[in-house]
Design an enzyme around this catalytic site. Structure first.
Site, mmCIF file in Angstrom:
data_model
loop_
_atom_site.group_PDB
_atom_site.id
_atom_site.type_symbol
_atom_site.label_atom_id
_atom_site.label_comp_id
_atom_site.label_asym_id
_atom_site.label_seq_id
_atom_site.Cartn_x
_atom_site.Cartn_y
_atom_site.Cartn_z
ATOM 1 C CG HIS A 32 -1.807 -1.203 1.294
ATOM 2 N ND1 HIS A 32 -1.354 -2.462 1.624
ATOM 3 C CD2 HIS A 32 -3.137 -1.325 1.044
ATOM 4 C CE1 HIS A 32 -2.373 -3.308 1.578
ATOM 5 N NE2 HIS A 32 -3.466 -2.645 1.235
ATOM 6 N N GLY A 84 -10.919 4.316 7.126
ATOM 7 C CA GLY A 84 -11.445 2.979 7.409
ATOM 8 C C GLY A 84 -11.511 2.721 8.904
ATOM 9 C CG HIS A 86 -6.048 1.568 -0.588
ATOM 10 N ND1 HIS A 86 -5.999 1.928 0.728
ATOM 11 C CD2 HIS A 86 -6.243 0.224 -0.612
ATOM 12 C CE1 HIS A 86 -6.171 0.846 1.469
ATOM 13 N NE2 HIS A 86 -6.324 -0.199 0.690
ATOM 14 C CD GLU A 102 -21.262 -6.746 24.087
ATOM 15 O OE1 GLU A 102 -21.343 -5.949 23.125
ATOM 16 O OE2 GLU A 102 -22.180 -6.904 24.914
ATOM 17 C CB SER A 120 -25.270 -11.541 34.402
ATOM 18 O OG SER A 120 -26.496 -10.868 34.430
ATOM 19 C CG HIS A 164 -29.660 -13.912 25.415
ATOM 20 N ND1 HIS A 164 -30.283 -13.270 24.377
ATOM 21 C CD2 HIS A 164 -29.337 -12.950 26.316
ATOM 22 C CE1 HIS A 164 -30.335 -11.979 24.632
ATOM 23 N NE2 HIS A 164 -29.759 -11.757 25.795
ATOM 24 C CG ASP A 195 -32.158 -14.168 29.043
ATOM 25 O OD1 ASP A 195 -33.272 -13.649 29.283
ATOM 26 O OD2 ASP A 195 -31.097 -13.814 29.577
HETATM 27 C C1 LIG Z 1 -11.918 -4.736 9.250
HETATM 28 C C2 LIG Z 1 -11.330 -4.545 7.882
HETATM 29 N N1 LIG Z 1 -12.131 -4.533 6.816
HETATM 30 C C3 LIG Z 1 -11.634 -4.393 5.585
HETATM 31 C C4 LIG Z 1 -10.287 -4.271 5.397
HETATM 32 C C5 LIG Z 1 -9.703 -4.183 3.989
HETATM 33 N N2 LIG Z 1 -9.197 -2.808 3.791
HETATM 34 C C6 LIG Z 1 -7.899 -2.529 3.911
HETATM 35 S S1 LIG Z 1 -7.623 -0.889 3.795
HETATM 36 C C7 LIG Z 1 -9.254 -0.571 3.540
HETATM 37 C C8 LIG Z 1 -9.805 0.807 3.402
HETATM 38 C C9 LIG Z 1 -8.779 1.777 3.325
HETATM 39 O O1 LIG Z 1 -9.268 3.065 3.454
HETATM 40 P P1 LIG Z 1 -8.518 4.011 4.455
HETATM 41 O O2 LIG Z 1 -8.659 3.458 5.798
HETATM 42 O O3 LIG Z 1 -9.041 5.364 4.214
HETATM 43 O O4 LIG Z 1 -7.018 3.894 4.028
HETATM 44 P P2 LIG Z 1 -6.302 4.602 2.827
HETATM 45 O O5 LIG Z 1 -7.103 4.294 1.590
HETATM 46 O O6 LIG Z 1 -6.313 6.031 3.127
HETATM 47 O O7 LIG Z 1 -4.954 4.002 2.767
HETATM 48 C C10 LIG Z 1 -9.982 -1.732 3.546
HETATM 49 C C11 LIG Z 1 -11.447 -1.774 3.314
HETATM 50 C C12 LIG Z 1 -9.468 -4.280 6.552
HETATM 51 N N3 LIG Z 1 -8.150 -4.181 6.478
HETATM 52 N N4 LIG Z 1 -10.016 -4.382 7.774
#
Ligand SMILES: Cc1ncc(C[n+]2csc(CCOP(=O)(O)OP(=O)(O)O)c2C)c(N)n1
Length: 697
Positions: free
Chosen positions: A41, A171, A276, A440, A398, A502, A498
């Site tokens: 990346h 993200g 990306h 959680e 609980s 549950h 429950d």
């Molecule tokens: C929980 C999760 N879902 C999906 C991904 C796959 N994934 C890697 S980076 C990304 C999105 C990247 O967007 P951003 O966080 O804005 O990073 P940038 O593009 O700026 O590098 C995804 C969906 C992941 N790593 N973790």
């Protein structure tokens, strides 16, 4: 003056030449490594290099030659896909990460895996990649920091005095776990937590215009965070000022929103999702280097001046650690008990008497729920273990996991209130009961941060069914080998009324499917005490306990084998010469096989009883021991567990049987549930009789 020629022109900024050279060194080490690996990346390192540079060279307190120095600042790259940014920083500032390792990015057995992994790369504080988790880890680290500071600092000695920094992405902020953790961090006023948000408006496959248009500053302010905006991610002065301001804000966590441009400098890919997650391509790398006034050859070029500048971190870090060591030595003279206690925590050692008050449970046909026994054991050890802190996701009443009289971890401005567990003791950062709220997933990620920070043995608790809400964090604890203890109660359909939603069915096997996680489902109070003993003494592994809501008899250990056999994972509870049938069970079902054996004995069936609280502990035993407990010579075996039967086949063998659950539960009282689902001595007896007959015919 740097002028970037591309379709969306960014502001031209006057940079100090050395700063600029260092920033570009980070950028192009990252780009070249991705290019060589043909995978990775480049977009994030290109845009976030300036903020990372400012943080790492002007603020981060660390000693590259001792990445474990306890009072270092912690840095979490929550956007783990930008791993090359972190590896470049670690290499450049002098950690044990050579340029050869950078060139080996993403290759077999390199120290530079695809996403950052704690324990593989020196200086990586936590394993990230699944977005949002690092955000939660940082909150956990900030809680650990605040707790240890409150407990061990003295007005004349700030022994624990560090920041938790993080780099978070779109993200990260979209993931629910980050919202949960942010909400709690704001409430707790974790002023030592500072996150830089790489606000580049682009995710993996699209622009954030499609999915993420809220006002993040307002959102975080509503959570109780201090926010600062930096409009140009290349403006190193503004970045420096923002970090300084964030450090001054001691009562709120800070989010610095930095407007950046993904793939910065790439003529054709900047501001597009193409920057990306794929190499830029040979031609685009060349154009980007030219665009940012960088030599196109050689790859992995590090100017001498940049190396010298970055490596000042070594001298500085050494000096800072030495000063801290001197302070610690003086602290030890004045506060020797506290100092030796803290030393013990830092080294993850247990005090000699830690288990001296664990109760012994007497045989009792009524018995008690294993969740209740667990609570009793927790109280008995907690006074000896200040590192043992934790809580539940709003289920203390609980799960019974509150530590009595041990106070509440709260922001110090909170007045004492109603906790349902009515914990006495201090309310403030030295309180030991963490209230995670109904969160959680964040509880899991925060617990990982508590453990990753060091000096803490965290536990967290909820119903077994909601372990599903924590699974991504549990998996990461296992990958990292973190000492988190999970206390999952209400562990079967026997939780009763429950109902379906549950009642766990597939949760035991899905936890067993996680490598490096030890799951223990004790049969009675005595096994529960042993299970906690294992949980506390296990190093570098998470341990999960599955406990009953309902009472279970306390087994007579004069008649049956001792509970400390639990450490072998499975053990012969009762034996007979020339056994022809083995009944195996875990948890509450152990009592059923005991009852069944009484019925079978009347028919002169020779039965061996095996309690099997933990597959993982059993698998660690020698083949000899395992064959002694479950010898291949006894082919008739029945395993009983009120959960999915999947996996038990390998313990019962081809001629054996499993009494488990292959459908969802239902809403009814516990006794009815167990009866209707076949968990009765009569049913086990019938099944045993059938297979015995079949064999004889
Ligand atoms: C929980 C999760 N879902 C999906 C991904 C796959 N994934 C890697 S980076 C990304 C999105 C990247 O967007 P951003 O966080 O804005 O990073 P940038 O593009 O700026 O590098 C995804 C969906 C992941 N790593 N973790």
């Amino acid at each position: 003056m740097l002028q970037v020629s591309n379709k969306k022109k960014t502001l031209a900024i006057d940079h100090n030449a050395l700063d600029q050279q260092c920033i570009n060194t980070i950028r192009f080490l990252s780009v070249d490594a991705v290019e060589k690996a043909n995978s990775g990346h480049p977009g994030l390192p290109l845009d976030a290099a300036p903020m990372a540079y400012v943080l790492w060279t002007k603020h981060l307190k660390h000693n590259p030659k001792n990445p474990k120095w306890f009072n270092r600042d912690r840095f979490v790259l929550s956007a783990g896909h930008g791993s090359m940014l972190l590896y470049s920083l670690l290499h450049l500032t002098g950690y044990d990460l050579s340029i050869e390792q950078i060139e080996q990015f993403r290759q077999w057995k390199s120290k530079t895996p695809g996403h950052p992994e704690k324990n593989i790369t020196p200086g990586v504080e936590t394993t990230t990649g699944p977005l949002g988790q690092g955000f939660g880890n940082g909150v956990g680290m900030a809680i650990a920091q605040a707790y240890l500071a409150a407990r061990y600092n003295k007005p004349d000695f700030k022994i624990i005095d560090n920041y938790i920094y993080g780099l978070v992405s779109d993200g990260d902020l979209m993931e629910g776990v980050a919202s949960e953790a942010a909400s709690l961090a704001g409430h707790l006023k974790l002023g030592k937590l500072i996150y830089l948000y790489d606000d580049n408006h682009i995710t993996l496959s699209a622009s954030t215009q499609l999915t993420f248009t809220e006002d993040c500053a307002k959102r975080f302010e509503a959570y109780g965070w201090h926010t600062i905006s930096v409009n140009d991610g290349n403006d190193t002065k503004a970045l420096d000022k923002a970090i300084q301001e964030a450090k001054k804000e001691t009562e709120k966590p800070s989010l610095i929103l930095v407007r950046t441009h993904i793939g910065y400098g790439s003529p054709h890919k900047q501001d597009t999702f193409e920057a990306h997650g794929s190499p830029l391509g040979e031609e685009e790398v060349k154009l980007t280097k030219e665009n940012l006034d960088w030599p196109t050859e050689p790859a992995f070029y590090v100017p001498q001046g940049a190396t010298e500048h970055f490596r000042k971190a070594i001298e500085l870090g050494k000096k800072e650690e030495e000063e801290w060591n001197t302070m610690f030595a003086n602290y030890s003279k004045k506060y020797s008990d506290l100092a030796s206690d803290l030393n013990r925590l830092i080294n993850s050692e247990l005090p000699a008497n830690w288990d001296s008050e664990i109760p012994t449970f007497q045989a009792d046909t009524r018995g008690m729920a294993t969740r209740v026994a667990c609570s009793k054991v927790m109280q008995s050890i907690s006074k000896h273990l200040p590192e043992f802190i934790g809580g539940s996701a709003d289920l203390n009443s609980s799960t019974h996991t509150a530590l009595k009289d041990m106070g509440v971890f709260e922001n110090p401005s909170m007045k004492k209130g109603d906790t349902q567990g009515a914990e006495k003791g201090d309310w403030g950062y030295n309180g030991r009961n963490l209230f995670f709220g109904v969160r959680e997933h964040a509880m899991g990620a925060i617990s990982n941060g508590l453990a990753a920070y060091g000096g803490i043995r965290p536990y967290c608790s909820t119903f077994l069914i909601f372990s599903d809400y924590m699974r991504p964090a549990i998996r990461l604890a296992a990958i990292m080998g973190l000492n988190v203890i999970y206390i999952f109660t209400h562990d079967s359909i026997a939780l009763g009324e429950d109902g379906t939603t549950h009642q766990p069915v597939e949760q035991l096997i899905s936890l067993r499917a996680i490598p490096e996680l030890t799951l223990i489902r004790p049969a009675d109070a005595s096994e529960t005490a042993e299970a906690l003993r294992i949980a506390i003494t296990t190093k570098n592994k998470p341990v999960a306990l599955a406990l009953t809501r309902q009472d279970v008899p306390t087994i007579d250990r004069n008649r049956f084998a001792k509970a400390d056999n639990l450490k072998y994972g499975a053990y012969i509870l009762e034996d007979v010469a020339n056994a022809e049938l083995v009944l195996i069970a875990s948890g509450s079902e152990v009592h059923l096989i005991i009852e069944t054996s009484e019925l079978l004995k009347k028919d002169n069936v020779r039965v061996r009883l095996v309690s099997m609280p933990s597959w993982e502990l059993f698998e660690e035993q020698s083949a000899e021991y395992r064959n002694q407990v479950l010898p291949s010579s006894i082919e008739l075996r029945i395993a009983v567990e009120a959960g999915s039967p999947i996996g038990w086949e390998c313990y019962v063998g081809a001629k054996g049987e499993v009494i488990g659950i292959k459908k969802f539960g239902s809403s009814a009282p516990a006794k009815v549930m167990m009866q209707e689902y076949g968990f009765t001595a009569k049913n086990i007896y019938d099944r045993a009789t059938t297979i015995l007959k079949k064999q004889k015919s």
